[in-house]
Scaffold this motif. Sequence first.
Motif, PDB file in Angstrom:
ATOM      1  N   SER A  13       0.799  -1.184  -0.120  1.00 15.99           N
ATOM      2  CA  SER A  13       0.133   0.044  -0.055  1.00 15.99           C
ATOM      3  C   SER A  13       1.051   1.240  -0.106  1.00 15.99           C
ATOM      4  O   SER A  13       2.026   1.142   0.368  1.00 15.99           O
ATOM      5  CB  SER A  13      -1.011   0.211   1.477  1.00 15.99           C
ATOM      6  N   THR A  14       0.373   2.402  -0.501  1.00 16.00           N
ATOM      7  CA  THR A  14       1.053   3.726  -0.516  1.00 16.00           C
ATOM      8  C   THR A  14       1.834   3.853   1.201  1.00 16.00           C
ATOM      9  O   THR A  14       1.007   3.810   2.016  1.00 16.00           O
ATOM     10  CB  THR A  14       0.037   4.744  -0.921  1.00 16.00           C
ATOM     11  N   GLY A  15       2.824   4.189   0.848  1.00 11.99           N
ATOM     12  CA  GLY A  15       3.325   4.447   2.117  1.00 11.99           C
ATOM     13  C   GLY A  15       3.927   3.349   2.865  1.00 11.99           C
ATOM     14  O   GLY A  15       4.964   3.741   3.904  1.00 11.99           O
ATOM     15  N   ASP A  16       3.961   2.186   2.541  1.00 12.19           N
ATOM     16  CA  ASP A  16       4.637   1.171   3.067  1.00 12.19           C
ATOM     17  C   ASP A  16       5.999   1.219   3.186  1.00 12.19           C
ATOM     18  O   ASP A  16       6.612   1.528   2.239  1.00 12.19           O
ATOM     19  CB  ASP A  16       4.210  -0.335   2.469  1.00 12.19           C
ATOM     20  N   ILE A  17       6.788   0.667   4.177  1.00 15.34           N
ATOM     21  CA  ILE A  17       8.140   0.801   4.206  1.00 15.34           C
ATOM     22  C   ILE A  17       8.672  -0.592   3.946  1.00 15.34           C
ATOM     23  O   ILE A  17       8.353  -1.549   4.782  1.00 15.34           O
ATOM     24  CB  ILE A  17       8.728   1.311   5.701  1.00 15.34           C
ATOM     25  N   VAL A  18       9.877  -0.640   3.221  1.00 18.88           N
ATOM     26  CA  VAL A  18      10.441  -1.820   2.846  1.00 18.88           C
ATOM     27  C   VAL A  18      12.071  -1.625   3.129  1.00 18.88           C
ATOM     28  O   VAL A  18      12.511  -0.527   2.874  1.00 18.88           O
ATOM     29  CB  VAL A  18      10.126  -2.573   1.693  1.00 18.88           C
ATOM     30  N   THR A  19      12.745  -2.595   3.829  1.00 15.19           N
ATOM     31  CA  THR A  19      14.098  -2.376   3.943  1.00 15.19           C
ATOM     32  C   THR A  19      14.922  -2.468   2.645  1.00 15.19           C
ATOM     33  O   THR A  19      14.612  -3.337   1.782  1.00 15.19           O
ATOM     34  CB  THR A  19      14.801  -3.001   4.933  1.00 15.19           C
ATOM     35  N   LYS A  20      15.943  -1.812   2.592  1.00 11.93           N
ATOM     36  CA  LYS A  20      16.826  -1.841   1.250  1.00 11.93           C
ATOM     37  C   LYS A  20      17.061  -3.410   1.035  1.00 11.93           C
ATOM     38  O   LYS A  20      17.411  -3.905   0.021  1.00 11.93           O
ATOM     39  CB  LYS A  20      17.899  -1.091   1.302  1.00 11.93           C
ATOM     40  N   ARG A  21      17.584  -3.743   2.028  1.00  9.18           N
ATOM     41  CA  ARG A  21      18.293  -5.226   2.337  1.00  9.18           C
ATOM     42  C   ARG A  21      17.067  -6.285   1.894  1.00  9.18           C
ATOM     43  O   ARG A  21      17.359  -7.306   0.973  1.00  9.18           O
ATOM     44  CB  ARG A  21      18.601  -5.676   3.694  1.00  9.18           C
ATOM     45  N   ASN A  22      16.102  -6.204   2.456  1.00  2.03           N
ATOM     46  CA  ASN A  22      14.842  -7.007   2.097  1.00  2.03           C
ATOM     47  C   ASN A  22      14.399  -6.955   0.510  1.00  2.03           C
ATOM     48  O   ASN A  22      14.415  -8.006  -0.223  1.00  2.03           O
ATOM     49  CB  ASN A  22      13.429  -6.598   2.640  1.00  2.03           C
ATOM     50  N   LEU A  23      14.473  -5.800  -0.029  1.00  2.00           N
ATOM     51  CA  LEU A  23      13.996  -5.269  -1.658  1.00  2.00           C
ATOM     52  C   LEU A  23      15.284  -6.112  -2.301  1.00  2.00           C
ATOM     53  O   LEU A  23      15.030  -6.757  -3.541  1.00  2.00           O
ATOM     54  CB  LEU A  23      13.939  -4.145  -1.968  1.00  2.00           C
ATOM     55  N   TYR A  24      16.615  -5.835  -1.863  1.00  2.00           N
ATOM     56  CA  TYR A  24      17.606  -6.270  -2.589  1.00  2.00           C
ATOM     57  C   TYR A  24      17.583  -7.789  -2.870  1.00  2.00           C
ATOM     58  O   TYR A  24      17.709  -8.316  -3.544  1.00  2.00           O
ATOM     59  CB  TYR A  24      18.958  -5.711  -1.997  1.00  2.00           C
ATOM     60  N   ASP A  25      17.549  -8.649  -1.615  1.00  2.00           N
ATOM     61  CA  ASP A  25      17.291  -9.880  -1.430  1.00  2.00           C
ATOM     62  C   ASP A  25      16.164 -10.452  -2.075  1.00  2.00           C
ATOM     63  O   ASP A  25      16.612 -11.575  -3.004  1.00  2.00           O
ATOM     64  CB  ASP A  25      17.247 -10.520   0.018  1.00  2.00           C
ATOM     65  N   LEU A  26      15.024  -9.561  -2.403  1.00  2.00           N
ATOM     66  CA  LEU A  26      13.999 -10.164  -3.214  1.00  2.00           C
ATOM     67  C   LEU A  26      14.301 -10.429  -4.613  1.00  2.00           C
ATOM     68  O   LEU A  26      14.142 -11.276  -5.429  1.00  2.00           O
ATOM     69  CB  LEU A  26      12.599  -9.471  -2.810  1.00  2.00           C
TER      70      LEU A  26
END
Length: 137
Positions: A13-26
């Motif tokens: 959803s708009t504004g959700d926060i994801v760590t850079k590490r999590n997005l990188y790993d995905l």
Amino acid sequence: MELKKTQDLFSLSTGDIVTKRNLYDLVQFSKVEASPYWSGTDGIIGNTPQQGVNWVGQIPEVQAVIIKTRLGSYDDDGWSDDGKTSYHYSFKAKNGEISYTEKANEVLVKQPQYLYPIFLFTEHKDGKRQFLPLARS
């Protein structure tokens, strides 16, 4: 929010926060069958995690585009309006020349034709990325 599978991107959803590490790993491990991020061949995220543009699925059957950006990285990049409904993002170029057949550029150019969503992640404080949807089908 923690992204565990590629399909989780479509639940943000708009504004959700994801760590850079999590997005990188995905992005990195969506391609690895034995990985906990594996979602099958349809869930493979193209391009490397270091790149600013990634895509879900195999070209030409792209399901979504992921843009990761840092404000101020390029002079002309950023919100085009105060309502944050339009974002200017520079195409990938080599030696100052844009190739529209470069996959990262191609998936952006073809989005209006195929109407797949664009998931924009802007850099946020504390090493995280904030999700802001740009286009939804």
